[in-house]
Design an enzyme around this catalytic site. Sequence first.
Site, PDB file in Angstrom:
ATOM      1  N   GLU A  96     -29.266   5.798  33.367  1.00 42.50           N
ATOM      2  CA  GLU A  96     -30.274   5.194  34.227  1.00 42.50           C
ATOM      3  C   GLU A  96     -31.204   4.275  33.441  1.00 42.50           C
ATOM      4  O   GLU A  96     -31.502   4.527  32.273  1.00 42.50           O
ATOM      5  CB  GLU A  96     -31.066   6.287  34.942  1.00 42.50           C
ATOM      6  CG  GLU A  96     -30.155   7.108  35.850  1.00 42.50           C
ATOM      7  CD  GLU A  96     -30.883   8.127  36.716  1.00 42.50           C
ATOM      8  OE1 GLU A  96     -30.426   8.325  37.851  1.00 42.50           O
ATOM      9  OE2 GLU A  96     -31.889   8.709  36.287  1.00 42.50           O
ATOM     10  N   CYS A 109     -37.386   0.309  30.979  1.00 43.55           N
ATOM     11  CA  CYS A 109     -37.213   1.551  30.236  1.00 43.55           C
ATOM     12  C   CYS A 109     -35.710   1.793  30.085  1.00 43.55           C
ATOM     13  O   CYS A 109     -35.006   2.013  31.064  1.00 43.55           O
ATOM     14  CB  CYS A 109     -37.904   2.683  31.006  1.00 43.55           C
ATOM     15  SG  CYS A 109     -37.777   4.270  30.200  1.00 43.55           S
ATOM     16  N   CYS A 116     -28.768  13.907  26.304  1.00 41.63           N
ATOM     17  CA  CYS A 116     -29.587  14.028  25.099  1.00 41.63           C
ATOM     18  C   CYS A 116     -29.313  15.381  24.463  1.00 41.63           C
ATOM     19  O   CYS A 116     -29.099  16.367  25.150  1.00 41.63           O
ATOM     20  CB  CYS A 116     -31.073  13.915  25.449  1.00 41.63           C
ATOM     21  SG  CYS A 116     -32.140  13.780  23.990  1.00 41.63           S
ATOM     22  N   CYS A 120     -35.584  19.259  24.626  1.00 45.35           N
ATOM     23  CA  CYS A 120     -37.012  19.455  24.875  1.00 45.35           C
ATOM     24  C   CYS A 120     -37.139  20.205  26.206  1.00 45.35           C
ATOM     25  O   CYS A 120     -36.509  19.836  27.196  1.00 45.35           O
ATOM     26  CB  CYS A 120     -37.744  18.111  24.950  1.00 45.35           C
ATOM     27  SG  CYS A 120     -37.609  17.178  23.409  1.00 45.35           S
ATOM     28  N   CYS A 123     -38.042  18.440  29.773  1.00 44.77           N
ATOM     29  CA  CYS A 123     -37.390  17.163  30.111  1.00 44.77           C
ATOM     30  C   CYS A 123     -36.095  17.383  30.888  1.00 44.77           C
ATOM     31  O   CYS A 123     -35.255  18.186  30.500  1.00 44.77           O
ATOM     32  CB  CYS A 123     -37.099  16.382  28.830  1.00 44.77           C
ATOM     33  SG  CYS A 123     -36.290  14.796  29.131  1.00 44.77           S
ATOM     34  N   GLY A 169     -31.977   9.931  26.211  1.00 40.88           N
ATOM     35  CA  GLY A 169     -31.466   9.975  24.846  1.00 40.88           C
ATOM     36  C   GLY A 169     -32.530   9.854  23.770  1.00 40.88           C
ATOM     37  O   GLY A 169     -33.685   9.525  24.037  1.00 40.88           O
ATOM     38  N   GLU A 170     -32.124  10.168  22.547  1.00 39.72           N
ATOM     39  CA  GLU A 170     -33.006  10.014  21.387  1.00 39.72           C
ATOM     40  C   GLU A 170     -32.492   8.804  20.590  1.00 39.72           C
ATOM     41  O   GLU A 170     -31.454   8.875  19.926  1.00 39.72           O
ATOM     42  CB  GLU A 170     -32.972  11.289  20.532  1.00 39.72           C
ATOM     43  CG  GLU A 170     -33.588  11.150  19.153  1.00 39.72           C
ATOM     44  CD  GLU A 170     -34.993  10.523  19.142  1.00 39.72           C
ATOM     45  OE1 GLU A 170     -35.871  10.982  19.878  1.00 39.72           O
ATOM     46  OE2 GLU A 170     -35.186   9.550  18.383  1.00 39.72           O
ATOM     47  N   SER A 201     -39.217   4.864  21.116  1.00 41.63           N
ATOM     48  CA  SER A 201     -39.883   6.163  21.214  1.00 41.63           C
ATOM     49  C   SER A 201     -38.969   7.235  20.628  1.00 41.63           C
ATOM     50  O   SER A 201     -37.791   7.303  20.952  1.00 41.63           O
ATOM     51  CB  SER A 201     -40.178   6.474  22.683  1.00 41.63           C
ATOM     52  OG  SER A 201     -40.784   7.746  22.809  1.00 41.63           O
ATOM     53  N   SER A 223     -43.195  11.135  20.239  1.00 44.81           N
ATOM     54  CA  SER A 223     -43.432  12.176  21.246  1.00 44.81           C
ATOM     55  C   SER A 223     -43.935  13.423  20.555  1.00 44.81           C
ATOM     56  O   SER A 223     -43.148  14.194  20.001  1.00 44.81           O
ATOM     57  CB  SER A 223     -42.130  12.458  22.005  1.00 44.81           C
ATOM     58  OG  SER A 223     -41.767  11.308  22.747  1.00 44.81           O
ATOM     59  N   LEU A 224     -45.241  13.624  20.579  1.00 48.27           N
ATOM     60  CA  LEU A 224     -45.836  14.715  19.806  1.00 48.27           C
ATOM     61  C   LEU A 224     -45.977  15.988  20.656  1.00 48.27           C
ATOM     62  O   LEU A 224     -45.432  17.032  20.308  1.00 48.27           O
ATOM     63  CB  LEU A 224     -47.191  14.253  19.257  1.00 48.27           C
ATOM     64  CG  LEU A 224     -47.842  15.121  18.200  1.00 48.27           C
ATOM     65  CD1 LEU A 224     -46.935  15.338  16.998  1.00 48.27           C
ATOM     66  CD2 LEU A 224     -49.167  14.500  17.747  1.00 48.27           C
ATOM     67  N   HIS A 225     -46.737  15.944  21.709  1.00 48.82           N
ATOM     68  CA  HIS A 225     -46.827  16.993  22.733  1.00 48.82           C
ATOM     69  C   HIS A 225     -47.517  18.286  22.319  1.00 48.82           C
ATOM     70  O   HIS A 225     -47.747  19.151  23.172  1.00 48.82           O
ATOM     71  CB  HIS A 225     -45.456  17.340  23.310  1.00 48.82           C
ATOM     72  CG  HIS A 225     -44.680  16.175  23.811  1.00 48.82           C
ATOM     73  ND1 HIS A 225     -45.233  15.211  24.623  1.00 48.82           N
ATOM     74  CD2 HIS A 225     -43.395  15.781  23.611  1.00 48.82           C
ATOM     75  CE1 HIS A 225     -44.319  14.299  24.911  1.00 48.82           C
ATOM     76  NE2 HIS A 225     -43.193  14.613  24.297  1.00 48.82           N
ATOM     77  N   ASN A 301     -43.980  15.361  34.843  1.00 46.17           N
ATOM     78  CA  ASN A 301     -43.226  15.085  36.061  1.00 46.17           C
ATOM     79  C   ASN A 301     -42.230  16.209  36.292  1.00 46.17           C
ATOM     80  O   ASN A 301     -41.324  16.398  35.492  1.00 46.17           O
ATOM     81  CB  ASN A 301     -42.491  13.746  35.939  1.00 46.17           C
ATOM     82  CG  ASN A 301     -43.477  12.603  35.835  1.00 46.17           C
ATOM     83  OD1 ASN A 301     -44.341  12.434  36.684  1.00 46.17           O
ATOM     84  ND2 ASN A 301     -43.383  11.837  34.754  1.00 46.17           N
ATOM     85  N   CYS A 344     -41.098   9.444  33.827  1.00 41.98           N
ATOM     86  CA  CYS A 344     -40.788   9.989  32.496  1.00 41.98           C
ATOM     87  C   CYS A 344     -40.181  11.375  32.632  1.00 41.98           C
ATOM     88  O   CYS A 344     -40.733  12.235  33.310  1.00 41.98           O
ATOM     89  CB  CYS A 344     -42.057  10.150  31.663  1.00 41.98           C
ATOM     90  SG  CYS A 344     -42.970   8.651  31.412  1.00 41.98           S
TER      91      CYS A 344
HETATM   92  N1  SAH Z   1     -36.133  10.988  22.926  1.00 43.37           N
HETATM   93  C1  SAH Z   1     -37.186   9.997  22.854  1.00 43.37           C
HETATM   94  C2  SAH Z   1     -37.110   9.025  24.004  1.00 43.37           C
HETATM   95  C3  SAH Z   1     -37.447   9.616  25.371  1.00 43.37           C
HETATM   96  S1  SAH Z   1     -38.924   8.897  25.849  1.00 43.37           S
HETATM   97  C4  SAH Z   1     -38.528  10.680  22.744  1.00 43.37           C
HETATM   98  O1  SAH Z   1     -38.565  11.907  22.817  1.00 43.37           O
HETATM   99  O2  SAH Z   1     -39.527  10.013  22.529  1.00 43.37           O
HETATM  100  C5  SAH Z   1     -39.379   9.769  27.215  1.00 43.37           C
HETATM  101  C6  SAH Z   1     -40.825  10.252  27.118  1.00 43.37           C
HETATM  102  O3  SAH Z   1     -41.091  11.035  28.285  1.00 43.37           O
HETATM  103  C7  SAH Z   1     -41.025  11.169  25.933  1.00 43.37           C
HETATM  104  O4  SAH Z   1     -42.306  11.053  25.405  1.00 43.37           O
HETATM  105  C8  SAH Z   1     -40.818  12.507  26.581  1.00 43.37           C
HETATM  106  O5  SAH Z   1     -41.369  13.534  25.833  1.00 43.37           O
HETATM  107  C9  SAH Z   1     -41.512  12.317  27.915  1.00 43.37           C
HETATM  108  N2  SAH Z   1     -41.085  13.284  28.912  1.00 43.37           N
HETATM  109  C10 SAH Z   1     -39.953  13.992  28.936  1.00 43.37           C
HETATM  110  N3  SAH Z   1     -39.903  14.800  30.011  1.00 43.37           N
HETATM  111  C11 SAH Z   1     -41.031  14.583  30.686  1.00 43.37           C
HETATM  112  C12 SAH Z   1     -41.547  15.088  31.923  1.00 43.37           C
HETATM  113  N4  SAH Z   1     -40.870  15.979  32.649  1.00 43.37           N
HETATM  114  N5  SAH Z   1     -42.736  14.633  32.336  1.00 43.37           N
HETATM  115  C13 SAH Z   1     -43.410  13.699  31.617  1.00 43.37           C
HETATM  116  N6  SAH Z   1     -42.970  13.184  30.471  1.00 43.37           N
HETATM  117  C14 SAH Z   1     -41.798  13.620  30.007  1.00 43.37           C
END
Ligand code: SAH
Length: 373
Positions: A96, A109, A116, A120, A123, A169-170, A201, A223-225, A301, A344
């Site tokens: 997508e 995007c 992937c 995580c 996701c 994907g990463e 990213s 993507s720190l979180h 999301n 996202c």
């Molecule tokens: N693998 C890469 C590229 C994906 S980017 C990465 O991790 O950065 C997609 C972004 O959306 C990342 O920051 C990811 O952590 C975030 N993301 C993933 N699932 C999500 C969700 N359910 N709600 C909001 N953000 C999310």
Amino acid sequence: MTAVGERTELLGMPRERLEGWFAARGEKPFRARQVLKWIHARGVTDFSQMTDLSKALRERLATEAVLRLPEVVGDRISADGTRKWALRVDAHNVVETVFIPEARRGTLCVSSQVGCALDCTFCATARQGFNRNLTAAEIIGQVWLARRILEQAGMGTAALTNVVLMGMGEPLLNYRNVVDALKLMMDDDAYGFGKRRVTLSTAGVVPAMDRLREELDVSLAVSLHAPDDALRDRLVPLNRKYPIAELMAACRRFLDGKHRKHSITFEYVMLDGINDSVDHARRLARLLAGLPSKVNLIPFNPFRGTRYRRSSDAATARFAAVLQDKGITTITRRTRGDDIEAACGQLAGRIRDRARRARHFARVEEMFRAQSA
Ligand code: SAH
């Protein structure tokens, strides 16, 4: 280089590779520039229409080369104007791509892998497992198609101003193909996106961040979180391999690397009761102290089957205020396209999952070895 039968796929070849391909056929290097312009800037995929090439060369291209684009098998437009395409890349796999129009820019995007391997926990893409890397042609093909479709919709080629590798994907686990596609995005004869308009990213593949720093001048998002390893290990399992201290050191090297950067963007998904307290915010601020950074707070999301909930607006505002108070530019990302599952973390596509999730770490290491070889 992918060969289709005897023919070479040219869509994903950046300038230097295209020059080499022409040189091997006794052609001048500037042929590469001409062909790049035809394919990417003008959107022409029929070699016979490339009129500044000799007839003989056009015929040769038709027999020795091929330009294959992903097939659009889905096209949905959200109430907010966000548009999501489902693209079939082979018999079993659909990825997508999302276009997000805003007042002064339009962001595409782009996906880098089919599924992937990172797993995580918050996701939707992770639920699918991992199937394969996209080729450079399949990655740049997303940009090619979006440009053409938006143009045909009367939006002009200027509708698309930014590209983010934030789809499925990463990207840093598909290093070579992603870098080739990025080179095309930034080539003035192809798409000509500037370095501030192309963002990769990553969840934090440290060795590949070091490699990227030396090779290409793009913007970086991480993507720190979570502000600590215990929590991040749970949310982003890749953290067990590259923990926060190593990731931060890599970010510092990136900022001071060959292409100096003003800042790195840190993405932080807001999960109710998990990582969204004032104490988390304070610790995040401490972690980022002295590191030129911006923080992007992403409201979670939801997707089917998830146990997480989105943080309240009040919690998100409180979190942002703590960071801003410490002088860290903090933006709360507006949720776009969630009515068509384009937000996202909601991208899924359709994939055949060969690598079951239990084996994903073996898979990650294998991919990393393959791409650093
Ligand atoms: N693998 C890469 C590229 C994906 S980017 C990465 O991790 O950065 C997609 C972004 O959306 C990342 O920051 C990811 O952590 C975030 N993301 C993933 N699932 C999500 C969700 N359910 N709600 C909001 N953000 C999310």
